[in-house]
Write a protein that holds these residues in place. Structure first.
Motif, PDB file in Angstrom:
ATOM      1  N   UNK A  68       0.859  -1.188   0.000  1.00 28.09           N
ATOM      2  CA  UNK A  68       0.000   0.000   0.000  1.00 28.09           C
ATOM      3  C   UNK A  68       0.894   1.236   0.000  1.00 28.09           C
ATOM      4  N   UNK A  69       0.803   2.044  -1.056  1.00 29.63           N
ATOM      5  CA  UNK A  69       1.747   3.146  -1.231  1.00 29.63           C
ATOM      6  C   UNK A  69       1.178   4.173  -2.202  1.00 29.63           C
ATOM      7  N   UNK A  70       1.368   5.438  -1.875  1.00 29.95           N
ATOM      8  CA  UNK A  70       1.075   6.542  -2.785  1.00 29.95           C
ATOM      9  C   UNK A  70       2.382   6.935  -3.449  1.00 29.95           C
ATOM     10  N   UNK A  71       2.502   6.687  -4.745  1.00 31.98           N
ATOM     11  CA  UNK A  71       3.794   6.900  -5.410  1.00 31.98           C
ATOM     12  C   UNK A  71       4.155   8.374  -5.540  1.00 31.98           C
ATOM     13  N   UNK A  72       3.205   9.284  -5.270  1.00 32.29           N
ATOM     14  CA  UNK A  72       3.554  10.709  -5.306  1.00 32.29           C
ATOM     15  C   UNK A  72       4.204  11.181  -4.008  1.00 32.29           C
ATOM     16  N   UNK A  73       4.247  10.311  -3.001  1.00 35.58           N
ATOM     17  CA  UNK A  73       4.878  10.625  -1.715  1.00 35.58           C
ATOM     18  C   UNK A  73       6.328  10.135  -1.772  1.00 35.58           C
ATOM     19  N   UNK A  74       7.231  11.059  -2.067  1.00 37.23           N
ATOM     20  CA  UNK A  74       8.623  10.689  -2.336  1.00 37.23           C
ATOM     21  C   UNK A  74       9.273   9.956  -1.164  1.00 37.23           C
ATOM     22  N   UNK A  75       9.072  10.439   0.065  1.00 35.22           N
ATOM     23  CA  UNK A  75       9.720   9.800   1.218  1.00 35.22           C
ATOM     24  C   UNK A  75       9.131   8.423   1.491  1.00 35.22           C
ATOM     25  N   UNK A  76       7.817   8.270   1.309  1.00 31.48           N
ATOM     26  CA  UNK A  76       7.189   6.958   1.512  1.00 31.48           C
ATOM     27  C   UNK A  76       7.688   5.962   0.474  1.00 31.48           C
TER      28      UNK A  76
END
Length: 264
Positions: A68-76
């Motif tokens: 589960x990941x939002x690819x626009x969140x660089x640090x995540x």
């Protein structure tokens, strides 16, 4: 992850056994179908998307590993990539960037800047985040593959497509530069550019209503399906590594070009 468990996994065939892939956009449409088809040819697939429930359903059906990941969140993205890379002894074999989308169909004169911004953040910067995070592991594999799904919207501008055109032209430019930069690391960079694809969400998300979404495909006898595109993506990553299918443009026969569609 204990790689010895793969030998007894009922979901995989022998063709690509032992190879590790990360596939984004895996909760629906082309991304979901790609994760399914890559699993069916033996890949261990980390299926990346924002919607946890859909990912867990896909995992139950196919044996993908849900992320589960939002690819626009660089640090995540960076933190998640480190975890996946550590689980696989420092390397992965393929990064398949399917995540993307379109917002609105306004003319440039009436453009919604927030929609343009969201398309650029997802289609260009989200793809960039994934590439930067996984590139060291792809280099370490010795035979890494990066596949970016763009669009025929990256070939020609069209009325009402300015924002989507701009983001997909940007993604194409990034893909072409990456191919030149990473050839010395034996990383092949593939671009798949589909035309008219009838999926359950793309046009609905873009236009906001089922009626407007269906009108896009009205009278087109056989638009491409998510499975059609996934089959092409899977073929491209499964051919022997010395073969680079630089750019694959695919359209339904009824769509002779961006500007000619046969509607019956």
């Amino acid at each position: 992850m204990n790689h010895s468990h793969r030998l007894h996994n009922p979901f995989e065939s022998d063709a690509q056994r032992g190879k590790i892939a990360v596939v984004s956009g895996a909760s629906s449409g082309i991304g979901r179908a790609t994760a399914q088809q890559m699993r069916a040819t033996g890949w261990t697939v980390y299926a990346v998307a924002r919607r946890a429930a859909r990912l867990h359903q896909l995992a139950e059906e196919t044996g993908v590993i849900p992320v589960v990941l939002d690819i626009t969140d660089e640090s995540a993205v960076a933190q998640t990539a480190l975890r996946i890379i550590e689980e696989n002894s420092g390397s992965i074999d393929a990064l398949v960037n399917i995540s993307g989308g379109a917002v609105g169909a306004d003319s440039i004169a009436d453009a919604d800047g927030s929609g343009w911004r969201s398309m650029f953040e997802l289609n260009v910067l989200g793809t960039l985040n994934m590439i930067r995070a996984f590139l060291p592991a792809l280099r370490a594999s010795g035979e890494g593959t990066i596949l970016n799904l763009t669009s025929t919207a990256a070939e020609h501008g069209y009325e009402g497509g300015g924002g989507y055109n701009a983001s997909k032209f940007g993604e194409r430019g990034m893909t072409e530069a990456l191919r030149l930069e990473e050839a010395e690391h034996n990383i092949r960079v593939i671009e798949v550019a589909p035309g008219m694809v009838h999926t359950e969400e793309f046009s609905l998300n873009r236009l906001g209503s089922p009626k407007a979404a269906e009108k896009v495909y009205e009278g087109v006898e056989k638009p491409l399906t998510a499975e059609d595109v996934a089959q092409t993506v899977t073929f491209a990553v499964n051919v022997p590594h010395h073969i680079n299918l630089d750019r694959i443009v695919m359209r339904p026969v009824a769509q002779a070009s961006q500007f000619k569609v046969i509607r019956k």
